[in-house]
Design a protein around this motif. Structure first.
Motif, PDB file in Angstrom:
ATOM      1  N   LEU A   1       6.643   7.801 -18.696  1.00 27.82           N
ATOM      2  CA  LEU A   1       5.531   8.141 -17.812  1.00 27.82           C
ATOM      3  C   LEU A   1       4.323   7.254 -18.090  1.00 27.82           C
ATOM      4  O   LEU A   1       3.662   6.765 -17.163  1.00 27.82           O
ATOM      5  N   LEU A   2       4.035   6.996 -19.355  1.00 28.54           N
ATOM      6  CA  LEU A   2       2.902   6.139 -19.704  1.00 28.54           C
ATOM      7  C   LEU A   2       3.131   4.698 -19.250  1.00 28.54           C
ATOM      8  O   LEU A   2       2.211   4.039 -18.750  1.00 28.54           O
ATOM      9  N   ALA A   3       4.355   4.216 -19.411  1.00 29.88           N
ATOM     10  CA  ALA A   3       4.657   2.861 -18.962  1.00 29.88           C
ATOM     11  C   ALA A   3       4.553   2.754 -17.437  1.00 29.88           C
ATOM     12  O   ALA A   3       4.030   1.769 -16.900  1.00 29.88           O
ATOM     13  N   GLY A   4       5.039   3.777 -16.731  1.00 34.71           N
ATOM     14  CA  GLY A   4       4.902   3.774 -15.282  1.00 34.71           C
ATOM     15  C   GLY A   4       3.450   3.814 -14.835  1.00 34.71           C
ATOM     16  O   GLY A   4       3.062   3.137 -13.880  1.00 34.71           O
ATOM     17  N   ALA A   5       2.625   4.593 -15.531  1.00 35.01           N
ATOM     18  CA  ALA A   5       1.203   4.655 -15.199  1.00 35.01           C
ATOM     19  C   ALA A   5       0.535   3.314 -15.444  1.00 35.01           C
ATOM     20  O   ALA A   5      -0.328   2.877 -14.672  1.00 35.01           O
ATOM     21  N   ARG A   6       0.932   2.631 -16.505  1.00 35.05           N
ATOM     22  CA  ARG A   6       0.348   1.318 -16.800  1.00 35.05           C
ATOM     23  C   ARG A   6       0.699   0.322 -15.698  1.00 35.05           C
ATOM     24  O   ARG A   6      -0.151  -0.447 -15.231  1.00 35.05           O
ATOM     25  N   ILE A   7       1.965   0.315 -15.252  1.00 40.80           N
ATOM     26  CA  ILE A   7       2.375  -0.596 -14.181  1.00 40.80           C
ATOM     27  C   ILE A   7       1.642  -0.263 -12.886  1.00 40.80           C
ATOM     28  O   ILE A   7       1.177  -1.156 -12.158  1.00 40.80           O
ATOM     29  N   TRP A   8       1.499   1.019 -12.593  1.00 38.95           N
ATOM     30  CA  TRP A   8       0.823   1.420 -11.348  1.00 38.95           C
ATOM     31  C   TRP A   8      -0.646   0.996 -11.376  1.00 38.95           C
ATOM     32  O   TRP A   8      -1.172   0.484 -10.387  1.00 38.95           O
ATOM     33  N   LEU A   9      -1.315   1.189 -12.506  1.00 43.41           N
ATOM     34  CA  LEU A   9      -2.715   0.793 -12.600  1.00 43.41           C
ATOM     35  C   LEU A   9      -2.877  -0.720 -12.512  1.00 43.41           C
ATOM     36  O   LEU A   9      -3.823  -1.222 -11.897  1.00 43.41           O
ATOM     37  N   SER A  10      -1.957  -1.454 -13.121  1.00 36.69           N
ATOM     38  CA  SER A  10      -2.020  -2.912 -13.038  1.00 36.69           C
ATOM     39  C   SER A  10      -1.805  -3.394 -11.615  1.00 36.69           C
ATOM     40  O   SER A  10      -2.499  -4.287 -11.119  1.00 36.69           O
ATOM     41  N   THR A  11      -0.854  -2.776 -10.918  1.00 39.69           N
ATOM     42  CA  THR A  11      -0.610  -3.136  -9.517  1.00 39.69           C
ATOM     43  C   THR A  11      -1.806  -2.772  -8.648  1.00 39.69           C
ATOM     44  O   THR A  11      -2.196  -3.539  -7.752  1.00 39.69           O
ATOM     45  N   LEU A  12      -2.408  -1.631  -8.906  1.00 37.91           N
ATOM     46  CA  LEU A  12      -3.586  -1.229  -8.134  1.00 37.91           C
ATOM     47  C   LEU A  12      -4.746  -2.184  -8.366  1.00 37.91           C
ATOM     48  O   LEU A  12      -5.457  -2.552  -7.419  1.00 37.91           O
ATOM     49  N   ALA A  13      -4.941  -2.604  -9.615  1.00 38.03           N
ATOM     50  CA  ALA A  13      -6.023  -3.551  -9.902  1.00 38.03           C
ATOM     51  C   ALA A  13      -5.796  -4.883  -9.194  1.00 38.03           C
ATOM     52  O   ALA A  13      -6.720  -5.471  -8.629  1.00 38.03           O
ATOM     53  N   GLY A  14      -4.544  -5.359  -9.200  1.00 36.96           N
ATOM     54  CA  GLY A  14      -4.247  -6.591  -8.480  1.00 36.96           C
ATOM     55  C   GLY A  14      -4.442  -6.456  -6.986  1.00 36.96           C
ATOM     56  O   GLY A  14      -4.908  -7.382  -6.317  1.00 36.96           O
ATOM     57  N   TRP A  15      -4.103  -5.289  -6.437  1.00 37.76           N
ATOM     58  CA  TRP A  15      -4.305  -5.063  -5.001  1.00 37.76           C
ATOM     59  C   TRP A  15      -5.782  -5.010  -4.655  1.00 37.76           C
ATOM     60  O   TRP A  15      -6.212  -5.537  -3.636  1.00 37.76           O
ATOM     61  N   LEU A  16      -6.585  -4.377  -5.501  1.00 30.97           N
ATOM     62  CA  LEU A  16      -8.019  -4.303  -5.235  1.00 30.97           C
ATOM     63  C   LEU A  16      -8.688  -5.677  -5.333  1.00 30.97           C
ATOM     64  O   LEU A  16      -9.614  -5.975  -4.596  1.00 30.97           O
ATOM     65  N   ARG A  17      -8.208  -6.505  -6.262  1.00 31.78           N
ATOM     66  CA  ARG A  17      -8.775  -7.856  -6.389  1.00 31.78           C
ATOM     67  C   ARG A  17      -8.234  -8.796  -5.322  1.00 31.78           C
ATOM     68  O   ARG A  17      -8.775  -9.882  -5.125  1.00 31.78           O
TER      69      ARG A  17
ATOM     70  N   GLU B   1       0.827  -1.201   0.000  1.00 25.87           N
ATOM     71  CA  GLU B   1       0.000   0.000   0.000  1.00 25.87           C
ATOM     72  C   GLU B   1       0.869   1.263   0.000  1.00 25.87           C
ATOM     73  O   GLU B   1       0.568   2.224  -0.718  1.00 25.87           O
ATOM     74  N   ILE B   2       1.927   1.251   0.783  1.00 25.27           N
ATOM     75  CA  ILE B   2       2.846   2.392   0.794  1.00 25.27           C
ATOM     76  C   ILE B   2       3.478   2.581  -0.580  1.00 25.27           C
ATOM     77  O   ILE B   2       3.639   3.708  -1.083  1.00 25.27           O
ATOM     78  N   GLY B   3       3.849   1.464  -1.226  1.00 25.78           N
ATOM     79  CA  GLY B   3       4.426   1.553  -2.564  1.00 25.78           C
ATOM     80  C   GLY B   3       3.451   2.132  -3.575  1.00 25.78           C
ATOM     81  O   GLY B   3       3.829   2.927  -4.442  1.00 25.78           O
ATOM     82  N   LEU B   4       2.178   1.761  -3.471  1.00 25.57           N
ATOM     83  CA  LEU B   4       1.175   2.312  -4.383  1.00 25.57           C
ATOM     84  C   LEU B   4       1.000   3.812  -4.178  1.00 25.57           C
ATOM     85  O   LEU B   4       0.906   4.575  -5.144  1.00 25.57           O
TER      86      LEU B   4
END
Length: 280
Positions: A96-112, A33-36
């Motif tokens: 920046l776009l690649a970083g945003a994609r990784i962050w969104l993917s990590t967030l989706a995995g955390w939410l699931r 969570e801190i990393g996100l």
């Protein structure tokens, strides 16, 4: 006693298995969570720094023309934007776009709540670690390929953007790759090579498939053409119906005129008067 003990053993084993299946918790989940949060803040900071870049700010490649920093990220943001644009040109936005994609993917995995565990399932832990390392290496290779192709294309084709950057369009990387590409492949060949490399790198970096996109686009185009065809047929049917109704009105009006003009006079039949003889 044996039955109770066996039941308790089964319950404890089941509880331990459930805990192992749930994935990391506690400190590991808090660290994620801190990393996100820090990753999202870093992406927003980089976005503001790149958007508010100014050549007048003192930074890495220039001393600037004013003391006050115009960049919304302050001095750090000015250095970050200047260094990114100087090395990569406007192709730095891919990072920046690649970083945003990784962050969104990590967030989706955390939410699931999907957490991958080493040694979980039938795949051994060393083999899973190998596949993870291989996937990350492939992703970084695809990102470097995308950056190289984009910088080369920017340097060879978008040189009109030099005035907006601290260096040349495509940055230092574009200059290093663009010159040999132009010398060996020419103006058109270098552009074709850059486009081909971008087509290869984009799906791996942003996790999509060109075939899926083509299929989705084809379905949407087919649906659009089908709706247009149905609408055109409906308009044609409506136009034919209106024309038939107008023709029918004309025919009815003509028939009424003919009936009024040639209507026969009514025939009145009067009964004959018959004298009835008087009865004796």
């Amino acid at each position: 006693m044996w039955i109770v003990a066996s039941d308790m053993t089964y319950s404890l084993n089941t509880l331990n298995a459930d805990r192992q299946a749930q994935g990391p918790s506690g400190l590991a989940r808090f660290a994620q969570e801190i990393g996100l949060v820090l990753g999202g803040a870093g992406l927003i900071f980089a976005l503001l720094a790149l958007l508010t870049h100014s050549a007048a700010d003192p930074a890495w490649s220039t001393s600037g023309t004013r003391a006050n920093v115009h960049n919304w990220g302050g001095q750090v943001g000015a250095w970050l934007a200047d260094g990114a644009y100087f090395l990569l040109g406007f192709s730095a936005w891919w990072l920046l776009l690649a970083g945003a994609r990784i962050w969104l993917s990590t967030l989706a995995g955390w939410l699931r709540g999907q957490q991958s565990l080493a040694g979980k399932g039938d795949t051994p832990a060393p083999e899973m670690a190998w596949w993870r390392w291989r996937g990350r290496l492939g992703w970084w290779s695809a990102l470097l390929l995308l950056l190289a192709a984009s910088c080369m294309l920017e340097w060879t084709r978008l040189y009109r953007l030099d005035g907006l950057l601290p260096g040349q369009a495509g940055g230092v990387l574009g200059h290093l790759l663009g010159q040999p590409a132009m010398r060996w492949l020419g103006f058109t060949g270098s552009a074709l090579l850059a486009l081909a490399l971008m087509v290869l790198g984009l799906p791996r970096v942003f996790a999509f498939a060109w075939g899926h996109w083509a299929e989705t686009l084809g379905q949407r185009l087919e649906g659009w053409f089908e709706s247009r065809r149905e609408k055109r047929e409906a308009d044609e049917d409506l136009r034919i119906g209106e024309r038939a109704a107008r023709e029918r009105e004309v025919v009815v009006a003509v028939e009424r005129e003919e009936i009024e003009e040639h209507h026969p006079a009514p025939v009145f039949i009067e009964p004959a008067v018959v004298e009835v003889p008087r009865s004796e």
